[in-house]
Design a protein around this motif. Structure first.
Motif, short mmCIF file in Angstrom:
data_model
loop_
_atom_site.label_atom_id
_atom_site.label_comp_id
_atom_site.label_asym_id
_atom_site.label_seq_id
_atom_site.Cartn_x
_atom_site.Cartn_y
_atom_site.Cartn_z
N ARG A 1 -7.83 5.47 3.07
CA ARG A 1 -6.98 3.95 3.02
C ARG A 1 -6.18 3.97 4.30
NH1 ARG A 1 -4.35 3.57 -2.59
NH2 ARG A 1 -4.15 5.81 -2.32
N SER A 2 -5.26 5.14 4.33
CA SER A 2 -4.18 5.07 5.52
C SER A 2 -4.32 6.32 6.31
CB SER A 2 -2.85 4.86 4.85
OG SER A 2 -2.88 3.91 4.00
N ARG B 1 -8.23 -1.92 9.51
CA ARG B 1 -7.00 -2.37 9.03
C ARG B 1 -6.16 -3.28 9.78
NH1 ARG B 1 -3.19 1.98 6.86
NH2 ARG B 1 -2.50 0.20 5.56
N THR C 1 0.96 -1.24 0.11
CA THR C 1 0.03 0.06 -0.05
C THR C 1 0.94 1.21 -0.10
OG1 THR C 1 -1.97 -1.00 1.16
CG2 THR C 1 -1.81 1.24 1.42
#
Length: 177
Positions: free
Chosen positions: A73-74, A96, A40
């Motif tokens: 996402r992060s 996550r 990622t």
């Protein structure tokens, strides 16, 4: 082009990054906010490089591009008054790592938000995630947004150093006001 060729190209492109450059610092930051997920981080770095290539050097503000390539996402950027989205974003980050945040109440209940604000939610999440060895961070945005990401707690000092080098106004989630 095969997946291997694409991965090789991405790694070869990274080989030309100078060790002390802004790009190298961005890469290090992406590794910290994607603990154990180099794939990622590599994709986000490629996205960062692509976006930064479209800008003049004096227009480049690393945190603005980082915020775009990691969003949902992060990391996250949400309106500070949209508390439901803030909870959703933090829950997404925690998931996550197979974690969940005990919010000290039921966020599905409208009354939960009566005496709540973004700072309080950051503080609750910070405390809960710290129990599992993670640190929730907030970084300053332009306007009425709140933004954040997570790292392993052991990476607090390296992240602070990178944030300082990249001119990111960063705070622990427990210090959001």
């Amino acid at each position: 082009m095969s997946d291997y060729d694409e991965e090789f190209d991405a790694e070869r492109e990274f080989d030309d990054v100078e060790e002390d450059s802004v790009e190298a610092k961005v890469w290090q930051l992406l590794l910290l906010i994607n603990p154990g997920d180099e794939e990622t981080a590599l994709q986000q770095f490629a996205d960062y490089r692509e976006a930064s290539a479209e800008l003049e050097p004096d227009e480049l503000v690393p945190i603005e591009l980082i915020g775009r390539v990691i969003d949902w996402r992060s990391g996250f950027i949400v309106d500070e008054h949209d508390l439901r989205s803030l909870i959703q974003a933090i829950d997404e980050l925690a998931s996550r790592f197979s974690l969940s945040v005990d919010w000290n109440g039921d966020p599905d209940d409208d009354e939960f938000f009566d005496d709540m604000d973004a700072a309080e939610l950051f503080s609750i999440a910070y405390d809960r995630l710290a129990e599992f060895g993670y640190t929730l961070w907030a970084w300053e945005t332009d306007g009425d947004g709140v933004a954040g990401w997570m790292t392993l707690t052991r990476d607090v000092e390296p992240l602070r150093e990178l944030a300082s080098a990249l001119h990111i106004n960063l705070r622990l989630g427990s210090q959001v006001s």
